[in-house]
Design an enzyme around this catalytic site. Structure first.
Site, PDB file in Angstrom:
ATOM      1  CE1 TYR A  57      -2.891  -3.034   0.351  1.00 45.51           C
ATOM      2  CE2 TYR A  57      -3.241  -2.590   2.523  1.00 45.51           C
ATOM      3  CZ  TYR A  57      -3.580  -3.427   1.573  1.00 45.51           C
ATOM      4  OH  TYR A  57      -4.165  -4.424   1.740  1.00 45.51           O
ATOM      5  NE  ARG A 225     -11.377  -3.179  -4.050  1.00 44.59           N
ATOM      6  CZ  ARG A 225     -10.357  -3.904  -4.562  1.00 44.59           C
ATOM      7  NH1 ARG A 225      -9.283  -3.365  -5.225  1.00 44.59           N
ATOM      8  NH2 ARG A 225     -10.078  -5.243  -4.170  1.00 44.59           N
ATOM      9  CD  GLN A 300     -13.637   9.038   3.032  1.00 47.61           C
ATOM     10  OE1 GLN A 300     -12.571   8.363   3.162  1.00 47.61           O
ATOM     11  NE2 GLN A 300     -14.074   9.407   1.705  1.00 47.61           N
TER      12      GLN A 300
END
Length: 328
Positions: A57, A225, A300
């Site tokens: 990542y 996603r 978020q």
């Protein structure tokens, strides 16, 4: 927040776990480091104690961002889950299973699945350095490597446990046969696999095998996603380099839009977002230990953490499942 025991281990993990694929930027159209740091801190402030990452990542960036965000925190109260086995630096001399080429910061890298004993130990040391910690709570094989025997990979993980460098060992993206084979060589803590309202294949064989053998299931991509958040049906767009431009094409987008419109009244009545409704549903499914939820900003992250507090009645769950059955 709710906390759950992972398999046969003594690890207690937050039911909603912070997923850090997106903040790495690779395949996600880049990242904003300041926002990523704020997202990690906000998640922890709202009860998330478990952070899932991987060297791939951001080619190390995600691990470094986590290290920076938690530097002044009590490490004993945070569980770091990371991975190994996606090699991009050429140190594997082109051994292993070729996966794909990826662009990162205007450079192209060839990525291989590689899980030899030497590589496991090498990557673990590199992760410890990037994470600025002397132990990893759960180290997971990222993808199955057909060129390395499973017992060789597990032998390396057991060595790291014996050395105190990791607390537990897991796998990711293993089918049930691979998972059970690994469990013969080590006390396997978990299998991290894709699971969402749109992808429930693991319910057939992987979850039953995991339950029978007390292996934890870590569900990733519960929102597909971001697709199940509904925002892409309301005008949100993606950067050209975002892999989701192609990823979303596998789904019946019209059917998903209709499905979300059917269940959205439940969210509206409760004063929550569709994302929170979907995450809560996922945490309630049999055999699911924890659910990974990515966040690129603090709003978020807070929303994801608060999804655990949502209460769903049996009637509401039935309605969601009936609409899902129609979608299928």
């Amino acid at each position: 927040m709710e906390y759950r025991k992972l398999g046969n281990t003594d690890l207690m993990l937050s039911a909603i776990t912070y997923g850090s694929f997106a903040i790495g930027g690779t395949m996600w159209g880049g990242t904003e480091k300041k926002e990523a740091r704020e997202a990690i801190i906000a998640a922890i402030d709202y009860g998330v104690t478990t952070l899932d990452t991987a060297p791939f990542y951001g080619l190390g960036l995600s691990e470094e961002l986590i290290a920076g965000a938690i530097q002044q925190m009590d490490r004993s109260k945070i569980q770091i889950l990371t991975k190994f086995g996606m090699v991009w630096d050429g140190s594997n001399n082109s051994k292993g299973d070729y996966m794909f080429d990826v662009e990162h910061q205007r450079k192209n890298y060839s990525v291989y699945k590689y899980a030899s004993k030497a590589n496991v130990i090498k990557e673990a040391e590199e992760s410890l350095k990037r994470l600025k910690t002397d132990y990893i709570d759960l180290l997971q094989l990222h993808w199955a490597d057909s060129t390395t025997p499973i017992d060789e990979t597990m032998e390396a993980l057991q060595l790291l446990i014996d050395q105190g460098k990791i607390r537990a060992a897991g796998v990711s993206n293993y089918n049930e046969l691979q998972m059970l084979e690994a469990n013969k060589s080590i006390n396997l803590a978990s299998n991290q696999v894709p699971y969402s309202m749109l992808q429930r294949q693991i319910e057939a064989t992987i979850i039953p095998a995991a339950l029978e053998n007390n292996i934890g299931i870590i569900a990733y991509s519960p929102l597909e996603r971001g697709l199940l958040s509904g925002k892409f049906f309301k005008g949100d767009s993606l950067k050209y380099s975002d892999h989701r431009n192609g990823y979303f094409a596998q789904f019946d987008l019209s059917g998903i839009k209709q499905f979300l419109e059917k269940i959205e009244p439940i969210a509206i009545e409760k004063g929550i977002s569709l994302s929170q409704l979907v995450l809560k549903w996922t945490t309630l499914q049999p055999g699911i230990t924890i659910v990974l939820a990515g966040a690129r900003n603090k709003e978020q992250a807070i929303s994801n953490a608060q999804s655990v507090d949502v209460t769903l009645t049996k009637a509401e769950l039935n309605l969601i499942n009936e609409e899902l059955a129609r979608l299928a």
